[in-house]
Write an enzyme that holds these catalytic residues in place. Sequence first.
Site, short mmCIF file in Angstrom:
data_model
loop_
_atom_site.label_atom_id
_atom_site.label_comp_id
_atom_site.label_asym_id
_atom_site.label_seq_id
_atom_site.Cartn_x
_atom_site.Cartn_y
_atom_site.Cartn_z
N HIS A 77 -7.30 51.09 10.30
CA HIS A 77 -6.24 51.07 9.21
C HIS A 77 -6.41 52.22 8.38
CE1 HIS A 77 -6.86 46.25 9.61
NE2 HIS A 77 -5.63 46.71 9.88
N CYS A 136 -12.03 45.00 3.24
CA CYS A 136 -11.44 43.94 4.27
C CYS A 136 -11.70 42.28 4.13
CB CYS A 136 -12.05 44.16 5.79
SG CYS A 136 -11.42 45.71 6.47
N1 GLY Z 1 -11.23 42.80 13.61
C1 GLY Z 1 -10.27 43.32 12.87
C2 GLY Z 1 -8.92 43.46 13.52
O1 GLY Z 1 -8.85 43.85 14.47
O2 GLY Z 1 -8.00 43.07 12.83
#
Ligand code: GLY
Length: 256
Positions: free
Chosen positions: A160, A248
């Site tokens: 991200h 996150c």
């Molecule tokens: N484990 C985080 C994702 O792959 O969205």
Amino acid sequence: MRSIAIVRGVPDSFADALVIGETPTIDVDRAREQHAVYTEFLAANGYELTMLESDEALPDCPFVEDTAVILDTVAVLTRPGAEARRGEVRAMAGALEALMPTRNITRPGTLDGGDVLRLGRTVYVGLSARTNRDGINQLAGIAAQGGLETVAVPVGDVLHLKSAVARLDEETVLLAPSCVDRNLFSGYRIIEKVPEEAHLASVLTLGNGSMAATTTAPQTLDRLRHSGYDPVLVDSSEFQAADGGLTCLSVLIDSP
Ligand code: GLY
């Protein structure tokens, strides 16, 4: 309204969370301990916690950030790029609809909140393996209604945008140049992550300026300290193993 942090418990199935590289061994009990320390950090900084119940059918559900984007007075419920994660949005919708107006990213758009970085009046959105152009355009339309500009940022090598760029304060970002074009952030003071720590260095800066940083990037931490920052160290090794950074694990709604 008080500042609110929405978080979600860690299911046993977190051991099977999605990963982009080699399948790691995740210690779920340790993840729960780390999650508790993380939520204590938020509470100590004045956030009222909303803890959503974990769901065994949704291994990645602690990574709530990907399910919603707060744009001042409106919450955008996302359509995560990984199909297996789309069911995570339901619980977040229930929590947010009680607090503020909501909008939805709809098909064929995909958007993960981990790709959305707010800096001042600009919303930077990662064009990534999870977020597509249509998702960015939909978010840009909603953001424009609130007077916000949107900038798309191609992201490579990490999951991200916020794995690559973190807000440190209004003028400064922490950035991994191997993952994004640093020229897109030329209006900011840039502190570069140490290259070998590009995947490990993660920072969460709260509305009151308090900062948390991962324990796994000591050289980047030195750079932060030399630049005058004094982050609280938070061990999030089990979440990092599942490609998760410190942002996150929460959706933050800061009181105006
Ligand atoms: N484990 C985080 C994702 O792959 O969205």
